[in-house]
Scaffold this motif. Structure first.
Motif, mmCIF file in Angstrom:
data_model
loop_
_atom_site.group_PDB
_atom_site.id
_atom_site.type_symbol
_atom_site.label_atom_id
_atom_site.label_comp_id
_atom_site.label_asym_id
_atom_site.label_seq_id
_atom_site.Cartn_x
_atom_site.Cartn_y
_atom_site.Cartn_z
ATOM 1 N N SER A 181 0.865 -1.175 0.000
ATOM 2 C CA SER A 181 0.000 0.000 0.000
ATOM 3 C C SER A 181 0.902 1.225 0.000
ATOM 4 O O SER A 181 1.634 1.471 0.960
ATOM 5 C CB SER A 181 -0.914 -0.018 1.225
ATOM 6 O OG SER A 181 -1.888 0.992 1.132
ATOM 7 N N LEU A 208 -1.914 -1.408 -3.805
ATOM 8 C CA LEU A 208 -2.839 -0.295 -3.599
ATOM 9 C C LEU A 208 -2.054 0.990 -3.753
ATOM 10 O O LEU A 208 -1.044 1.194 -3.082
ATOM 11 C CB LEU A 208 -3.464 -0.380 -2.203
ATOM 12 C CG LEU A 208 -4.100 -1.724 -1.825
ATOM 13 C CD1 LEU A 208 -4.548 -1.703 -0.372
ATOM 14 C CD2 LEU A 208 -5.264 -2.038 -2.743
ATOM 15 N N GLU A 255 -2.080 5.297 -4.121
ATOM 16 C CA GLU A 255 -2.662 6.650 -4.135
ATOM 17 C C GLU A 255 -1.559 7.554 -4.646
ATOM 18 O O GLU A 255 -0.563 7.797 -3.968
ATOM 19 C CB GLU A 255 -3.131 7.040 -2.732
ATOM 20 C CG GLU A 255 -3.997 8.288 -2.726
ATOM 21 C CD GLU A 255 -3.218 9.542 -2.403
ATOM 22 O OE1 GLU A 255 -2.852 10.243 -3.374
ATOM 23 O OE2 GLU A 255 -2.974 9.813 -1.229
ATOM 24 N N GLY A 268 -9.321 7.893 -3.134
ATOM 25 C CA GLY A 268 -8.430 7.273 -4.113
ATOM 26 C C GLY A 268 -8.746 7.822 -5.488
ATOM 27 O O GLY A 268 -9.643 8.666 -5.645
ATOM 28 N N ASN A 297 -5.072 3.204 -7.688
ATOM 29 C CA ASN A 297 -6.173 2.255 -7.550
ATOM 30 C C ASN A 297 -6.292 1.863 -6.087
ATOM 31 O O ASN A 297 -5.365 2.017 -5.300
ATOM 32 C CB ASN A 297 -5.964 1.015 -8.432
ATOM 33 C CG ASN A 297 -4.614 0.365 -8.203
ATOM 34 O OD1 ASN A 297 -4.274 -0.009 -7.083
ATOM 35 N ND2 ASN A 297 -3.834 0.231 -9.268
ATOM 36 N N ARG A 335 -8.754 2.149 -2.419
ATOM 37 C CA ARG A 335 -9.320 3.259 -1.663
ATOM 38 C C ARG A 335 -8.821 3.233 -0.217
ATOM 39 O O ARG A 335 -8.553 2.175 0.346
ATOM 40 C CB ARG A 335 -10.856 3.222 -1.684
ATOM 41 C CG ARG A 335 -11.479 3.500 -3.058
ATOM 42 C CD ARG A 335 -11.176 4.912 -3.519
ATOM 43 N NE ARG A 335 -11.767 5.242 -4.816
ATOM 44 C CZ ARG A 335 -11.124 5.138 -5.974
ATOM 45 N NH1 ARG A 335 -9.884 4.656 -6.012
ATOM 46 N NH2 ARG A 335 -11.720 5.502 -7.104
ATOM 47 N N GLU A 336 -8.704 4.427 0.348
ATOM 48 C CA GLU A 336 -8.366 4.608 1.753
ATOM 49 C C GLU A 336 -9.557 5.246 2.458
ATOM 50 O O GLU A 336 -10.364 5.932 1.832
ATOM 51 C CB GLU A 336 -7.144 5.532 1.896
ATOM 52 C CG GLU A 336 -5.897 5.009 1.219
ATOM 53 C CD GLU A 336 -4.822 6.071 1.105
ATOM 54 O OE1 GLU A 336 -5.111 7.242 1.397
ATOM 55 O OE2 GLU A 336 -3.701 5.723 0.716
#
Length: 471
Positions: free
Chosen positions: A222, A245, A247, A444, A451, A453-454
């Protein structure tokens, strides 16, 4: 006074790097030496990963309610450390104290606290019918890599949902803002989280990054940072098909429809970009104004930018402090100079501020082609570009004419029109008029903004594997 940091946290204990490389950090507001940081090696990162792997059986035996109690205890300990958290971010990032208190510290602590209930609400087992049951299982060891611009918030946005899901982790915060990560780790230690669940290594991406992104025991990465680095991580992680993941960058649009509240709309846009010295991935750095109000908007933007107080982050009423370091200052200056050479009109600013520290003027630019580099690429500085449009269809096309899709805002006197326009913009979050950040909103991006989401309950879902058992 310059302090030395040689502290990493592995398997529930503080350890020092035996043969560290040193990184020398300066206070952005003064340019004076601030921290000598002893960086972790790749060997230390490997030890941390093994520790996280060994802790999986222990951590996953706890119920959601028990994990929620651990998270609540961490929140309690974070609140005890509120003042040193504020001090650390002011000193390392140069962020004004009032903004730091509200946005950099209190808001992320609130986000962590909201995970208490979201963790309790997790349903690990779902019976579909007598033949099918679906289970959610923690994915395993996660590498969490975060940047310097919102050091506590972006740590919590990843650590909290990973803990909630039952994952163990190795965390690498930015080496440019290490102290808030150390304080978070102290809070986790005081909350008696089981050994090995949370491990902290403070190192450079060059030294520890390859271990965190390719190690076979790591199942999920992440990452928050630049699009270029995100693409690299995705590439190297593909060899072992890790979940990634991301951002990443943003060049967010702000669409202002013809309005009777133009001054309010412009002021909001100026403050949005200049907050945190423009070092915000969701900053609305492209503002689109209808041609009928464009000249008025230029004057309002100049007036608004010139009214901002720039200076010492510890001075009351300072709105904008320095950027983080000399390299960042040079990058911003070069980008603006390039825009000037391309014929851009500088409405306000456009220069370094000649004083101690890394200060740049709040800058507003127009008369720049939409395909110019400054209009398309994130520069992480206090620079806003204004564009005019004739029709709403043209405005939407311009808003989406970017490789990014992280955030956006629409301003209109008609809220329903704003909502309809928001649906047409390619972005993970779209704000309407004066709406602001919401910790329950999944965060995100579309396209090259990443890709996954947080934040919000859906962020916890990113850290699960789904298992179907069919009888």
């Amino acid at each position: 006074m310059c302090k030395t940091i040689n502290s990493h946290f592995i398997n529930g204990a503080w350890v020092q790097e035996s043969k560290p490389a040193a990184l020398y950090l300066k206070n952005p507001a003064t340019g004076l030496d601030n921290i000598t940081l002893m960086l972790a090696s790749h060997e230390l990162a490997e030890t941390a990963i093994q520790s996280a792997h060994d802790a999986i059986p222990t951590w996953q035996q706890y119920s959601s309610n028990e994990r929620a109690e651990f998270i609540n205890n961490i929140v309690i300990e974070l609140k005890k450390r509120r003042t040193p958290l504020i001090d650390s971010i002011v000193n390392e990032l140069g962020c004004p104290r009032e903004f730091t208190t509200e946005v950099q510290v209190d808001d992320p602590i609130d986000a962590f606290e909201q995970h208490v209930q979201w963790t309790k609400d997790i349903q690990h087992e779902q019976v579909i019918d007598e033949n099918l049951t679906i289970y959610k299982e923690a994915i395993g060891v996660c590498s969490i890599i975060t940047p310097w611009n919102y050091p506590l918030h972006q740590l919590i946005a990843k650590v909290a949902p990973a803990l909630a899901a039952g994952c163990t982790m190795v965390v690498k915060p930015s080496e440019f803002t290490p102290t808030s990560a150390l304080l978070l780790t102290q809070a986790i230690e005081a909350a008696n989280l089981p050994k090995g669940v949370f491990n902290l290594v403070i190192g450079s991406g060059r030294d520890v990054g390859p271990v965190l992104t390719t190690h076979p025991l790591v199942k999920c990465i992440s990452f928050i940072g630049s699009t270029a680095v995100g693409k690299h991580i995705q590439s190297v992680a593909a060899g072992s098909v890790k979940r990634v993941l991301l951002e990443l960058g943003g060049k967010s649009p702000y669409l202002i429809c013809p309005t009777t509240q133009l001054e309010s709309a412009i002021n909001l846009g100026i403050e949005d970009v200049m907050a945190n010295s423009g070092q915000t991935c969701v900053a609305l750095t492209r503002m689109f104004i209808h041609e009928s109000q464009f000249e008025q908007a230029k004057q309002l933007a100049k007036q608004s930018a010139s009214s901002l107080s720039v200076g010492d982050p510890d001075t009351k009423d300072t709105f904008m402090g320095p950027v983080i370091n000399q390299n960042q200052l040079d990058n911003i200056s070069s980008a603006v100079e390039r825009a000037k050479n391309e014929g851009a009109e500088i409405i306000y600013g456009g220069n370094r501020i000649d004083q101690t520290g890394y200060y740049y003027q709040p800058t507003v630019i127009t008369n720049l082609p939409h395909d110019a580099q400054l209009a398309q690429q994130e520069i992480f500085g206090p620079v806003l570009v204004l564009f005019k449009y004739k029709t709403i269809d043209e405005a939407i096309q311009l808003c989406n004419d970017t490789p990014y899709g992280l955030s956006a805002r629409v301003w209109s006197d008609d809220t329903e029109q704003s909502k309809k326009l928001a649906r047409k913009i390619d972005a993970g979050q779209v704000y309407i008029n004066g709406a602001f950040w919401h910790n329950a909103a999944p965060f995100g991006g579309y396209k090259e903004s990443g890709n996954g989401r947080e934040l919000g309950p859906s962020a916890i879902e990113e850290f699960f594997e789904i298992k179907s058992i069919i009888v």
